[in-house]
Design an enzyme around this catalytic site. Structure first.
Site, PDB file in Angstrom:
ATOM      1  N   THR A  21       0.815  -1.214   0.000  1.00 59.39           N
ATOM      2  CA  THR A  21       0.000   0.000   0.000  1.00 59.39           C
ATOM      3  C   THR A  21       0.852   1.269   0.000  1.00 59.39           C
ATOM      4  OG1 THR A  21      -0.076  -0.215   2.392  1.00 59.39           O
ATOM      5  CG2 THR A  21      -1.992  -1.041   1.171  1.00 59.39           C
ATOM      6  N   ALA A  23       4.144   4.000  -1.219  1.00 58.38           N
ATOM      7  CA  ALA A  23       4.521   4.695  -2.457  1.00 58.38           C
ATOM      8  C   ALA A  23       5.305   3.760  -3.374  1.00 58.38           C
ATOM      9  CB  ALA A  23       5.351   5.942  -2.116  1.00 58.38           C
ATOM     10  N   ARG A  49      -2.875  -1.965   9.744  1.00 55.60           N
ATOM     11  CA  ARG A  49      -3.663  -0.772   9.389  1.00 55.60           C
ATOM     12  C   ARG A  49      -4.363  -0.906   8.052  1.00 55.60           C
ATOM     13  NH1 ARG A  49       0.990   1.345  11.456  1.00 55.60           N
ATOM     14  NH2 ARG A  49       2.009   1.304   9.425  1.00 55.60           N
ATOM     15  N   ARG A 109      21.729  -3.871   2.956  1.00 50.36           N
ATOM     16  CA  ARG A 109      22.546  -3.384   1.839  1.00 50.36           C
ATOM     17  C   ARG A 109      24.047  -3.526   2.058  1.00 50.36           C
ATOM     18  NH1 ARG A 109      19.224   2.131   1.100  1.00 50.36           N
ATOM     19  NH2 ARG A 109      17.394   1.284   0.045  1.00 50.36           N
ATOM     20  N   CYS A 138      17.600   4.990  -3.625  1.00 49.52           N
ATOM     21  CA  CYS A 138      17.185   5.555  -4.920  1.00 49.52           C
ATOM     22  C   CYS A 138      18.203   6.545  -5.493  1.00 49.52           C
ATOM     23  CB  CYS A 138      15.819   6.222  -4.784  1.00 49.52           C
ATOM     24  SG  CYS A 138      15.622   7.177  -3.280  1.00 49.52           S
ATOM     25  N   SER A 168       8.569  12.206  -2.393  1.00 56.78           N
ATOM     26  CA  SER A 168       8.086  10.813  -2.424  1.00 56.78           C
ATOM     27  C   SER A 168       9.144   9.846  -1.925  1.00 56.78           C
ATOM     28  CB  SER A 168       7.630  10.421  -3.833  1.00 56.78           C
ATOM     29  OG  SER A 168       8.664  10.660  -4.754  1.00 56.78           O
ATOM     30  N   LYS A 229      24.674   6.505   2.950  1.00 55.74           N
ATOM     31  CA  LYS A 229      24.203   5.431   2.062  1.00 55.74           C
ATOM     32  C   LYS A 229      24.788   5.643   0.675  1.00 55.74           C
ATOM     33  CE  LYS A 229      19.699   5.467   4.052  1.00 55.74           C
ATOM     34  NZ  LYS A 229      18.292   5.724   3.774  1.00 55.74           N
ATOM     35  N   ARG A 251      16.333  17.885   0.425  1.00 50.71           N
ATOM     36  CA  ARG A 251      14.932  17.615   0.048  1.00 50.71           C
ATOM     37  C   ARG A 251      14.339  18.894  -0.530  1.00 50.71           C
ATOM     38  NH1 ARG A 251      13.392  12.670  -0.286  1.00 50.71           N
ATOM     39  NH2 ARG A 251      13.684  12.082   1.887  1.00 50.71           N
ATOM     40  N   HIS A 258      14.179  12.542  -8.531  1.00 57.17           N
ATOM     41  CA  HIS A 258      15.372  13.075  -7.859  1.00 57.17           C
ATOM     42  C   HIS A 258      16.327  13.664  -8.907  1.00 57.17           C
ATOM     43  CE1 HIS A 258      14.055  11.327  -4.229  1.00 57.17           C
ATOM     44  NE2 HIS A 258      14.894  10.334  -4.081  1.00 57.17           N
TER      45      HIS A 258
HETATM   46  N1  LIG Z   1      10.215   6.244  -1.725  1.00 58.01           N
HETATM   47  C1  LIG Z   1      11.377   5.992  -2.314  1.00 58.01           C
HETATM   48  O1  LIG Z   1      11.826   6.703  -3.247  1.00 58.01           O
HETATM   49  C2  LIG Z   1      12.174   4.802  -1.904  1.00 58.01           C
HETATM   50  C3  LIG Z   1      13.227   4.406  -2.702  1.00 58.01           C
HETATM   51  C4  LIG Z   1      13.970   3.288  -2.337  1.00 58.01           C
HETATM   52  C5  LIG Z   1      13.659   2.623  -1.185  1.00 58.01           C
HETATM   53  N2  LIG Z   1      12.638   3.028  -0.397  1.00 58.01           N
HETATM   54  C6  LIG Z   1      12.381   2.261   0.823  1.00 58.01           C
HETATM   55  O2  LIG Z   1      11.179   1.527   0.670  1.00 58.01           O
HETATM   56  C7  LIG Z   1      10.498   1.442   1.929  1.00 58.01           C
HETATM   57  C8  LIG Z   1       9.062   1.925   1.781  1.00 58.01           C
HETATM   58  O3  LIG Z   1       9.049   3.248   1.289  1.00 58.01           O
HETATM   59  P1  LIG Z   1       7.714   3.968   0.822  1.00 58.01           P
HETATM   60  O4  LIG Z   1       8.162   5.273   0.297  1.00 58.01           O
HETATM   61  O5  LIG Z   1       6.879   3.100  -0.041  1.00 58.01           O
HETATM   62  O6  LIG Z   1       6.945   4.182   2.243  1.00 58.01           O
HETATM   63  P2  LIG Z   1       5.394   4.378   2.529  1.00 58.01           P
HETATM   64  O7  LIG Z   1       4.702   5.044   1.395  1.00 58.01           O
HETATM   65  O8  LIG Z   1       5.323   4.996   3.870  1.00 58.01           O
HETATM   66  O9  LIG Z   1       4.796   2.885   2.637  1.00 58.01           O
HETATM   67  C9  LIG Z   1       5.176   1.998   3.662  1.00 58.01           C
HETATM   68  C10 LIG Z   1       4.554   0.620   3.427  1.00 58.01           C
HETATM   69  O10 LIG Z   1       5.022  -0.272   4.437  1.00 58.01           O
HETATM   70  C11 LIG Z   1       3.913  -0.852   5.103  1.00 58.01           C
HETATM   71  N3  LIG Z   1       4.200  -1.106   6.502  1.00 58.01           N
HETATM   72  C12 LIG Z   1       4.461  -0.187   7.474  1.00 58.01           C
HETATM   73  N4  LIG Z   1       4.614  -0.827   8.671  1.00 58.01           N
HETATM   74  C13 LIG Z   1       4.479  -2.148   8.412  1.00 58.01           C
HETATM   75  C14 LIG Z   1       4.517  -3.312   9.242  1.00 58.01           C
HETATM   76  N5  LIG Z   1       4.742  -3.251  10.562  1.00 58.01           N
HETATM   77  N6  LIG Z   1       4.301  -4.530   8.659  1.00 58.01           N
HETATM   78  C15 LIG Z   1       4.070  -4.610   7.343  1.00 58.01           C
HETATM   79  N7  LIG Z   1       3.995  -3.555   6.510  1.00 58.01           N
HETATM   80  C16 LIG Z   1       4.210  -2.330   7.039  1.00 58.01           C
HETATM   81  C17 LIG Z   1       2.810   0.171   4.952  1.00 58.01           C
HETATM   82  O11 LIG Z   1       1.563  -0.456   5.170  1.00 58.01           O
HETATM   83  P3  LIG Z   1       0.285   0.355   5.786  1.00 58.01           P
HETATM   84  O12 LIG Z   1      -0.482   0.877   4.599  1.00 58.01           O
HETATM   85  O13 LIG Z   1      -0.445  -0.698   6.517  1.00 58.01           O
HETATM   86  O14 LIG Z   1       0.829   1.431   6.659  1.00 58.01           O
HETATM   87  C18 LIG Z   1       3.030   0.617   3.509  1.00 58.01           C
HETATM   88  O15 LIG Z   1       2.521  -0.359   2.620  1.00 58.01           O
HETATM   89  C19 LIG Z   1      11.346   2.252   2.912  1.00 58.01           C
HETATM   90  O16 LIG Z   1      12.198   1.369   3.611  1.00 58.01           O
HETATM   91  C20 LIG Z   1      12.163   3.149   2.037  1.00 58.01           C
HETATM   92  O17 LIG Z   1      13.371   3.513   2.613  1.00 58.01           O
HETATM   93  C21 LIG Z   1      11.875   4.088  -0.740  1.00 58.01           C
END
Ligand SMILES: NC(=O)c1ccc[n+]([C@@H]2O[C@H](COP(=O)([O-])OP(=O)(O)OC[C@H]3O[C@@H](n4cnc5c(N)ncnc54)[C@H](OP(=O)(O)O)[C@@H]3O)[C@@H](O)[C@H]2O)c1
Length: 338
Positions: A21, A23, A49, A109, A138, A168, A229, A251, A258
């Site tokens: 669910t 981003a 949730r 990583r 990223c 994002s 990182k 940011r 980016h």
């Molecule tokens: N955004 C980027 O550009 C990017 C790039 C590379 C890596 N990442 C990494 O990818 C990860 C997610 O990023 P995002 O931007 O997608 O974050 P996000 O939009 O906040 O989404 C977080 C996701 O994790 C789930 N989640 C949170 N707590 C959880 C738990 N206890 N058990 C299972 N699922 C859980 C959430 O589910 P709910 O809907 O239930 O809260 C949601 O589906 C992070 O570690 C981030 O560092 C992000």
């Protein structure tokens, strides 16, 4: 488990998306659809949730389930994107059940037993995984895709990067915060920053109409964790422990995409800008957009939805004979994660 053991099954794979669910999770699902990935079964997992939420994939409605250790029974490929602590807790269970984990978080990583892979740069490292394959940060991915062809041809001594990163990168809630703050400011209404720069840190700052020189938390050496990182992951992916790398991560109020201003010092003397351009024209995953006379250069608004890394503004440094400047832009959710 070795890479060659990944065999395509007749009906496809059982794929699990952890963080479905979020981003990144949403982009992963779209990418599976767009690439017509052979899916026999799909498990969409989140926290409690979002459990029960419905998501339509390839015209089929799936119910999101809470991610638990037993969620991975029968799963072939588990894509993790729910934060480092969730990966640390659940990825070993997925591996135990026989899945190959592709982890988007920083959890594994820098683990020397886990390959950190950008296909255009070090695809062969995939052959030596033990069930977990890590996906870099990223901002690192787009930079190494642009720099590796140059490193291979001319050697690389030094990289100094300043980033202009989209909100994002901090998840779906940060995009919402930028939107709501922008509306509030334009309507002369009060607002309370709560997410950026780091939700768990002591202070929060306005991101709308602003630039915040902090991504992730500060380390004892004065760099932020995001900057570390970029530094450490670049060396690991390029197998170049002696490479000098420094980063400043900022940011900015952009939703997706980016941008990076990158200074490099190559190893060879006498290389021209045209030689670098020719190299990047042919480089896998790179699109050269560099025509200053016609004001052609990469911008985040143009790169959204693309899997490529866009490079422009290539200039030779005016003092350092081996120095070059580049501007590197990519969709952080697609190229940088999904
Ligand atoms: N955004 C980027 O550009 C990017 C790039 C590379 C890596 N990442 C990494 O990818 C990860 C997610 O990023 P995002 O931007 O997608 O974050 P996000 O939009 O906040 O989404 C977080 C996701 O994790 C789930 N989640 C949170 N707590 C959880 C738990 N206890 N058990 C299972 N699922 C859980 C959430 O589910 P709910 O809907 O239930 O809260 C949601 O589906 C992070 O570690 C981030 O560092 C992000």
């Amino acid at each position: 488990m070795k890479g060659e053991q990944i065999k395509e099954q007749t009906k496809g794979f059982h794929v699990a998306v952890v963080g479905a669910t979020g981003a990144v999770g949403q982009q992963m699902i779209k990418t599976l659809e767009n690439r017509k990935f052979p899916i026999a079964q799909l498990s969409l997992l989140s926290s409690a949730r979002s459990a029960g939420k419905k998501i339509v994939v390839n015209g089929v409605e799936y119910t999101v389930q809470e991610a638990k250790p037993e969620s991975f029974k029968g799963v072939d490929i588990a894509l993790f994107s729910a934060g480092g602590s969730i990966s640390k807790e659940l990825a070993p269970h997925a591996v135990k059940h026989g899945a190959i984990v592709v982890d988007n978080t920083s959890a594994f990583r820098m683990d020397e037993n886990v390959p950190l892979v950008v296909p255009e740069v070090n695809e062969n490292d995939l052959l030596n995984h033990n069930g977990i394959i890590a996906n870099p940060n990223c901002s690192t991915i787009q930079m190494v895709v642009a720099l590796e062809p140059i490193r291979q041809q001319f050697g690389l001594n030094k990289v100094i990067v300043s980033t202009y990163q989209a909100v994002s990168g901090s998840g779906a809630v940060a995009v919402e915060e930028l939107t709501e703050q922008s509306k509030a400011i334009l309507n002369n209404e009060a607002f309370e920053p709560a997410i950026l720069p780091v939700k768990s840190d002591k202070k929060h700052y306005q991101i709308a109409f602003n630039a915040i020189p902090q991504i992730d938390v500060f380390q004892e050496n004065g760099f932020t964790y995001e900057e570390m990182k970029m530094i450490n992951e670049t060396k690991k992916i390029m197998h170049a422990p002696g490479l000098n790398v420094a980063a400043t991560c900022v940011r900015i109020p952009v939703a997706v995409g980016h941008s990076e201003s990158v200074f490099i010092e190559i190893d060879k003397e006498g290389v021209s800008v045209d030689e670098i351009k020719e190299l990047l024209k042919e480089a896998p995953g790179v699109v050269l957009q560099d025509d200053p006379a016609n004001q052609v250069y990469p911008m985040p608004a143009d790169c959204v939805g693309s899997n490529d890394v866009f490079v422009g503004r290539i200039r030779k440094d005016l003092d350092d004979t081996k120095g070059f400047h580049l501007w590197v832009v990519s969709d952080n959710l697609l190229k940088g994660a999904a």
